[in-house]
Design an enzyme around this catalytic site. Sequence first.
Site, short mmCIF file in Angstrom:
data_model
loop_
_atom_site.label_atom_id
_atom_site.label_comp_id
_atom_site.label_asym_id
_atom_site.label_seq_id
_atom_site.Cartn_x
_atom_site.Cartn_y
_atom_site.Cartn_z
N ASP A 51 -4.10 0.24 -0.70
CA ASP A 51 -2.79 0.53 -0.13
C ASP A 51 -2.90 1.61 0.95
O ASP A 51 -3.94 1.73 1.59
CB ASP A 51 -1.85 0.96 -1.28
CG ASP A 51 -0.40 0.61 -1.01
OD1 ASP A 51 0.12 1.02 0.02
OD2 ASP A 51 0.21 -0.07 -1.85
N HIS A 101 4.13 4.30 1.41
CA HIS A 101 4.02 3.03 0.70
C HIS A 101 3.14 3.14 -0.55
O HIS A 101 3.52 2.72 -1.64
CB HIS A 101 3.46 1.98 1.67
CG HIS A 101 3.48 0.58 1.17
ND1 HIS A 101 2.45 0.04 0.45
CD2 HIS A 101 4.40 -0.40 1.30
CE1 HIS A 101 2.73 -1.22 0.17
NE2 HIS A 101 3.91 -1.52 0.67
N SER A 156 6.38 -5.94 -2.13
CA SER A 156 5.53 -4.76 -2.34
C SER A 156 5.96 -3.95 -3.55
O SER A 156 5.14 -3.32 -4.20
CB SER A 156 5.65 -3.81 -1.15
OG SER A 156 4.67 -4.05 -0.21
#
Length: 769
Positions: free
Chosen positions: A141, A225, A549
């Site tokens: 990620d 994220h 996600s």
Amino acid sequence: MASFSYPFLLCVLVWSQIGICLGSKVYVVYMGSKTGEDPDEIMRNNHQILASVHGGSVEQAQASHVYSYRHGFRGFAARLTDDQVSQISKMPGVVSVFPNCKRVLHTTHSWDFMGLLDDDTMEVLGYDTKNQVNIVVGFIDTGKKEESFPNRIWPESPSFSDVGMPPVPASWKGRCQPGEAFNSSTCNRKLIGARYYMSGYRSEEEDLGNTDIVSFRSARDSTGHGSHTSSIAAGRYVANMNYKGLAAGGARGGAPMARIAMYKTCWDSGCYDVDLLAAFDDAIRDGVNILSLSLGPDAPQGDYFSDAISVGSFHAASHGILVVASAGNQGWPASATNLAPWMLTVAASSTDRDFTSDIILENGRNLTGESLSLVGMKDPTSIISASEVNAGYFTPYQSSYCLESSLNSTKARGKVLVCRHAESSMESKLEKSIVVKEAGGVGMILIDEEDKNIAIPFTIPSAIVGRRTGAHILSYINRTRTPLSRIMPAKTVLGSQPAPRVAAFSSKGPNALTPEILKPDVTAPGLNILAAWSPAAGRLEFNILSGTSMACPHVTGIATLVKAVHPSWSPSAIKSAIMTTASALDKKRSPILVDPDGKRGNAFDYGSGFMNPTKVLDPGLVYDAHPSDYIGFLCSIGYDEKSLQQITGYNTTCDHHSLVTASDLNYPSITVPNLKDEMSVTRTVTNVGKPKSVYRARVSLPRGINVTVVPDRLVFTSFEQKMKFTVTFKVAAPTKGYAFGFLSWRSRRSRVVSPLVVRVANSDSGLLR
Ligand SMILES: *[C@@H]1O[C@H](CO)[C@@H](O)[C@H](O)[C@H]1NC(C)=O
Ligand SMILES: *[C@@H]1O[C@H](CO)[C@@H](O)[C@H](O)[C@H]1NC(C)=O
Ligand SMILES: *[C@@H]1O[C@H](CO)[C@@H](O)[C@H](O)[C@H]1NC(C)=O
Ligand SMILES: *[C@@H]1O[C@H](CO)[C@@H](O)[C@H](O)[C@H]1NC(C)=O
Ligand SMILES: *[C@@H]1O[C@H](CO)[C@@H](O)[C@H](O)[C@H]1NC(C)=O
Ligand SMILES: *[C@@H]1O[C@H](CO)[C@@H](O)[C@H](O)[C@H]1NC(C)=O
């Protein structure tokens, strides 16, 4: 055995090389399984291959080398000319050579997405989950926000605290790679590994003329994220987690005591294949148990051995690591990606919490929109359609979309503007609120033509409404001499609509690569999810995001609990438990609906259904599969023995392993995409429940299809006993397109449910081909 889908594979391959990776000069040379060689020997061999295409020059070979893959599988990445690519492709031992494509994080425009962690469903009564501390979850990620910034504005993220955690498992081989604002003591007993990969990213972006391209040359998260996804899966309990006062309450990840290892491969503009493969290679060696990837290719994806995520996850699965991945945010039929059967692919749905803003029109009507904007308006304010305030050369049509500089500030000043949004335009909704604000507007109502139901933290009082509400507002403006409106601050609403619903943006089946394998596999919360965030990105410690996600790490967290309670289970057994206990019904036991129009969903929207964390630990039966089963699957879709031997490192022969069709892979769902008259598929279930148990088959028939199950009663007498059965599909009535049903094995205490997806040959479905 060539299958009908093979020409389609080739066509996808060509498409993905031309369409997505144009201009790349870095290639992956993939050489299959590592079979016993010493890693240094592999490195030397790679340099020899490179030297041989550089006229023997060792210096040029070294200069072109980007990575060697030598732990989980074999191969390397290098800068190559077209001519060198074609020379290397013909060399013995080379499975495939593919360009360094860029992948996207599955949050679309990261700022435009919001939601809520459904913490109530994370309790697991009656099971000892202490073994979590021995499970390592790897995240490929954007890195990890771990401790405070020098400016001290944001306290240490409590989601990754290691208070009360025992020492790192002795078997862990990972490391904490130092870098910018990150040193080897930044890791702790919770975050036990952190590495970063930027060679592929840098060489591509520098070719594009982008300098100063990475923020934090280290595993530190610059975009938010990675912090968000990893805290959903395995964040510690945080008593007072909220987004600016909304959605207040305690929250934690699915497996709060599990360990986290971060492999930062994604930078500001995306993630490149060669970096992703390097992360898989290290994660396999480091000893992670579960890998979570909230990213993927845009549809259509490349075939299984020219796609870095498929290759990496194949070798991860062969090493006993379950790979959980997001299906994508493209929304339309056949757009799902991460399609390999050895991955667990996750769609996104809502929870029963919404963030709404009331819109009060002066005619007494109250309407509801979506928003995270905490600022409201005190007084009724003049409202106007943005098409009426076009500036300069912009047409009313163009200004109705509130494009940059399209608004005349003389006319817009002090007003609420009604703007349009077309999802296909890729415009940012947040950006539009800034355009309106800069034009002097004091509020915005955004008509989202695709009604995606996503709350956004707008900078002025704003709300998103669907097409129908939007038409109502425009007609009110048109009919009224001095139209006035007032937008109220956002609030959290519980249980307002049927829930869960599949999110409009969530990528759908059928599987564009192998229609015999249903994708996505399951759905989980991915709309408006509250979790930890990088202060570098948004000056927020927690943020609300949407996307597959966010759905992916919900499943990762639950998979981690299953692994903790059943450490010996294979990746496919864990996946089976999650799939066969999922539900196609919502909280009120009605069929799950799909946004935006609320139509009844099917397996292409949600796979086996909405994940049920309370049942996964005791599924009764599992559909297990091992690397040899995937070899049979690959033979059945047309891969030849020679490349399979390299990929797997085994002396594989297709006639020994091959399945009759890809539908015969021992998968927890059954798809027959091309039924002619009659066809049978076989499955084997393994008893992981009570040793002595009896299951009976119950079938809900797909429309127009007769289904028989033989035997329809399974009598188990021991734990881990395996039993085989056959499901025969027969065309009973003319049908068009795909038809959906399910097979349920029921004992006194368990239900083991598989979706049945059937299409009669030559019927025109209009979905694919
Ligand atoms: C590592 O970073 C922490 C804080 O980020 C700092 O306090 C510590 O001195 C650093 N250690 C080394 C060895 O640089
Ligand atoms: C609309 O909302 C306002 C403010 O919350 C409230 O006073 C009013 O009664 C509502 N009107 C209707 C028709 O629901
Ligand atoms: C904006 O509107 C005003 C008043 O109608 C007009 O005088 C002005 O020329 C417009 N400006 C632009 C840039 O369109
Ligand atoms: C307003 O109403 C008129 C007459 O009904 C119609 O022609 C026009 O298109 C409407 N405009 C908008 C913006 O809805
Ligand atoms: C694979 O087959 C080759 C040739 O048949 C043989 O020489 C080799 O020993 C076999 N390898 C394994 C691992 O069985
Ligand atoms: C399908 O099943 C029904 C009910 O059992 C039976 O009447 C019918 O003949 C079957 N059709 C075919 C084509 O087997």
